[in-house]
Scaffold this active site. Sequence first.
Site, short mmCIF file in Angstrom:
data_model
loop_
_atom_site.label_atom_id
_atom_site.label_comp_id
_atom_site.label_asym_id
_atom_site.label_seq_id
_atom_site.Cartn_x
_atom_site.Cartn_y
_atom_site.Cartn_z
N LYS A 33 0.85 -1.20 0.00
CA LYS A 33 0.00 0.00 0.00
C LYS A 33 0.89 1.24 0.00
CE LYS A 33 -2.36 1.58 3.80
NZ LYS A 33 -2.22 3.04 3.92
N ASP A 60 -3.38 4.17 -2.04
CA ASP A 60 -4.32 4.63 -0.98
C ASP A 60 -4.30 6.16 -0.92
OD1 ASP A 60 -5.86 4.83 1.33
OD2 ASP A 60 -4.20 4.34 2.67
N LYS A 62 -7.20 8.03 -1.36
CA LYS A 62 -8.51 8.48 -0.84
C LYS A 62 -9.02 9.73 -1.56
CE LYS A 62 -7.69 6.71 3.87
NZ LYS A 62 -6.24 6.44 3.87
N ASP A 65 -13.29 14.73 -4.32
CA ASP A 65 -13.32 16.01 -5.04
C ASP A 65 -14.57 16.00 -5.92
OD1 ASP A 65 -12.43 18.41 -6.44
OD2 ASP A 65 -10.39 17.86 -5.87
N THR A 118 -11.68 6.12 10.73
CA THR A 118 -11.83 5.59 12.10
C THR A 118 -11.33 6.58 13.14
OG1 THR A 118 -9.82 4.37 11.64
CG2 THR A 118 -11.85 3.12 11.63
N ARG A 209 3.18 -1.44 10.75
CA ARG A 209 4.34 -1.57 11.63
C ARG A 209 4.71 -3.00 12.01
NH1 ARG A 209 1.78 3.14 15.10
NH2 ARG A 209 0.00 2.20 14.04
O1 C5P Z 1 1.10 0.24 11.40
P1 C5P Z 1 -0.33 -0.14 11.23
O2 C5P Z 1 -0.54 -1.63 10.97
O3 C5P Z 1 -1.22 0.41 12.31
O4 C5P Z 1 -0.73 0.60 9.85
C1 C5P Z 1 -2.00 0.52 9.36
C2 C5P Z 1 -2.12 1.23 8.05
O5 C5P Z 1 -3.50 1.28 7.72
C3 C5P Z 1 -1.63 2.68 8.03
O6 C5P Z 1 -1.16 2.95 6.69
C4 C5P Z 1 -2.87 3.47 8.30
O7 C5P Z 1 -2.85 4.76 7.75
C5 C5P Z 1 -3.94 2.62 7.60
N1 C5P Z 1 -5.30 2.80 8.09
C6 C5P Z 1 -5.66 2.59 9.42
N2 C5P Z 1 -6.96 2.76 9.82
C7 C5P Z 1 -7.87 3.11 8.94
C8 C5P Z 1 -7.54 3.31 7.61
C9 C5P Z 1 -6.22 3.14 7.22
O8 C5P Z 1 -4.83 2.26 10.24
N3 C5P Z 1 -9.12 3.21 9.34
#
Ligand code: C5P
Length: 233
Positions: A33, A60, A62, A65, A118, A209
Amino acid sequence: MNDPRIIVALDFNSAADALSLTNKLNPRLCRLKVGKELFTAAGPQLVEKLMLQGFDIFLDLKFHDIPNTVANACKAASSLGAWMVNVHALGGRKMLMAARDAIPQGSSTKLIAVTLLTSMDQDDLADIGLQGQPEQIVERLARLTDDCALDGVVCSALEAAHLRQLLGDNFCLVTPGIRPSGGQADDQKRITTPLQAIRNGSSYLVIGRLITQANEPLLMCQQLNAEITSLTI
Ligand code: C5P
């Protein structure tokens, strides 16, 4: 067919950092992503490089517009060869349909929508005039997305079971917020384990992460795949 369910979130601010991770990963085990930060820093050139390494790319960005602008952005993402691209469902029906129509028939690019971020709680929703519980708004926006013939939505794995039941087997559910059982939550609140997310009906897991900061990212990816494979074969 090889259809990895893990999408690794490349939350980096440079092509060099992103490539130093992807050089350790295997496109048979995961997709990638690319979000706003990395795309703004490294652009389509990096996306092309990652595709040359064999990875499918979820762009991603998003988009939100006027319909014409979002349609043209989706067309550009599809021409670039993105495997998946997304827009905000809050852009409304006309925007969603314009985005859908902009992706050429026969193109393999999947188009999904973000329902509610979220990060927004009920007070934030009230501030912008959205009444109702967040779950009800998510459901309404997911139905609208389906109605406009998009391929699916991004949602919490906790919402996935309900949306899967509501919208059927072909609707694509992409779920972030994945943590191992007993692991730390970081800044994520509504989390599930990879296995639980798949059980809930998630199609693809966005994992950042847990993989990007692992000592051995490939090994972590293999372990996570092993955890979910029992349910997906
Ligand atoms: O590090 P982690 O597993 O928390 O990363 C989750 C990824 O998913 C990040 O790129 C974050 O921006 C994305 N994301 C999220 N929650 C959402 C939508 C996207 O954590 N509701």
